[in-house]
Design a protein around this motif. Structure first.
Motif, mmCIF file in Angstrom:
data_model
loop_
_atom_site.group_PDB
_atom_site.id
_atom_site.type_symbol
_atom_site.label_atom_id
_atom_site.label_comp_id
_atom_site.label_asym_id
_atom_site.label_seq_id
_atom_site.Cartn_x
_atom_site.Cartn_y
_atom_site.Cartn_z
ATOM 1 N N SER A 257 0.806 -1.222 0.000
ATOM 2 C CA SER A 257 0.000 0.000 0.000
ATOM 3 C C SER A 257 0.838 1.271 0.000
ATOM 4 O O SER A 257 0.316 2.350 -0.271
ATOM 5 N N SER A 258 2.135 1.182 0.295
ATOM 6 C CA SER A 258 2.990 2.363 0.173
ATOM 7 C C SER A 258 3.290 2.672 -1.288
ATOM 8 O O SER A 258 3.713 3.778 -1.619
ATOM 9 N N SER A 259 3.054 1.701 -2.183
ATOM 10 C CA SER A 259 3.337 1.882 -3.609
ATOM 11 C C SER A 259 2.081 1.970 -4.461
ATOM 12 O O SER A 259 2.085 2.613 -5.510
ATOM 13 N N ALA A 293 -1.205 2.189 5.956
ATOM 14 C CA ALA A 293 0.129 1.799 5.514
ATOM 15 C C ALA A 293 0.632 2.647 4.355
ATOM 16 O O ALA A 293 1.614 2.306 3.735
ATOM 17 N N PHE A 294 -0.056 3.763 4.043
ATOM 18 C CA PHE A 294 0.374 4.559 2.908
ATOM 19 C C PHE A 294 1.729 5.210 3.131
ATOM 20 O O PHE A 294 2.490 5.386 2.221
ATOM 21 N N SER A 295 2.030 5.630 4.357
ATOM 22 C CA SER A 295 3.327 6.234 4.631
ATOM 23 C C SER A 295 4.193 5.235 5.373
ATOM 24 O O SER A 295 3.716 4.554 6.276
ATOM 25 N N PRO A 296 5.470 5.113 4.996
ATOM 26 C CA PRO A 296 6.347 4.156 5.670
ATOM 27 C C PRO A 296 6.421 4.444 7.158
ATOM 28 O O PRO A 296 6.508 5.595 7.591
#
Length: 322
Positions: A257-259, A293-296
């Protein structure tokens, strides 16, 4: 589909749970194991089952255990997906009733979550479909009691649908459907397995490509916002996916989800009627990956994400065979 909280324009995804299907041969083999091998041993035992994506309409999604369940190396029936589990066989009915089911579920959920975090589930996706079986065999009366559960990790928020489920024949052309069948069959043959629980998909008007989960980095290197995955789906409801998708979406949120902002899911259903193969009743839809989980996350924050995952399960069955 129920409305998702926070956005009235989106609907949350719901899942059809497994039903347990314990064959007569399973109980016969358990009796022999109890008499000749287990005796008073209550230690957990590794077992295996399987599920099938080719049932006719109206039949429930079933996780089947038969006589071969006690041999992890036994071959899985053709066109079926394996599922791994743990057997807890008790010596008395009192011990069966007093077993701490919540603790057993938490242990199984932690094992699934650890396989996701470590990457083991990408290499061996069968680890996502773990089940528990608690039993008591009254060999004097030939009564058998059991409690079955297939644990699932729950994300802290519902999974919103971006595009609702439609039949595969409404999204893919006949040429694309044939290409998908060939690509899937070729990958199964190359891997030497009767079926693949999860697989990656790329397609355009003329071609369909599939690959294993562990190859996602290279396979999706040209993707920017959305990826497509296939899930071997034992459910045959037109609007709902089966239970195996649940833990996979947790894996997708954790790993991707970060990508990528969304995942297009193809619930792959493959049945043969009167000698004719048909996958057009498969369903395809798009879901938004959870924003958590979008941002590490930093190392300390990862534990916060992991503890925000809760464990849930389908309705639990305890039945008696006489």
């Amino acid at each position: 589909m129920a409305a998702a909280t926070g956005d009235p324009g989106l609907f949350k995804l719901q899942f059809a749970p497994f039903s347990s299907a314990l064959d007569v041969g399973f109980w016969h083999e358990l009796t022999q194991k109890k008499l000749n091998e287990y005796r008073l041993d209550e230690a957990p035992k590794d077992i295996k089952g399987y599920y099938f994506n080719g049932d006719s309409a109206g039949l429930p999604a079933r996780l089947t255990l038969e006589f071969s369940a006690f041999d992890r190396n036994a071959p899985t029936p053709a066109h079926c997906c394996p599922a791994v589990g743990t057997l807890y066989n008790t010596n008395t009915l009192e011990a069966f009733k007093a077993a701490d089911k919540k603790l057993l579920l938490e242990q199984a959920a932690n094992e699934i979550w650890e396989s996701i975090k470590s990457g083991a589930a990408l290499r061996n996706p069968v680890l996502l479909n773990k089940f528990l079986l608690l039993t008591f065999a009254d060999l004097k009366k030939y009564h058998f009691y059991y409690w079955f559960c297939s644990p699932a990790l729950c994300l802290p928020e519902s999974i919103p649908l971006i595009q609702g489920p439609v039949g595969l024949d409404q999204r893919f052309s006949p040429k694309q459907i044939q290409a998908l069948e060939r690509a899937y069959d070729d990958l199964c043959q190359a891997e030497g397995v009767p079926a693949l629980p999860y697989f990656l998909i790329k397609y355009d008007e003329n071609t369909v490509l599939v690959s294993l989960l562990k190859h996602y980095s290279g396979f999706f290197q040209d993707q920017r916002t959305k990826i497509t995955v296939g899930v071997y789906d034992p459910c045959n409801l037109a609007q709902y996916p089966g239970w195996p998708l649940r833990n996979f979406l947790v894996l997708a949120a954790h790993k991707w989800s970060s990508s990528f902002q969304s995942v297009e899911v193809l619930c792959f259903r493959d049945r043969t009627l009167q000698g004719v193969r048909d996958i057009t009743h498969s369903i395809i839809f798009e879901v938004k990956l959870p924003e958590m989980a979008f941002s590490p996350a930093a190392e300390g924050e990862k534990s916060t994400i992991s503890t925000s995952l809760s464990m849930c399960s389908p309705p639990l069955n305890r039945e008696q065979l006489c």
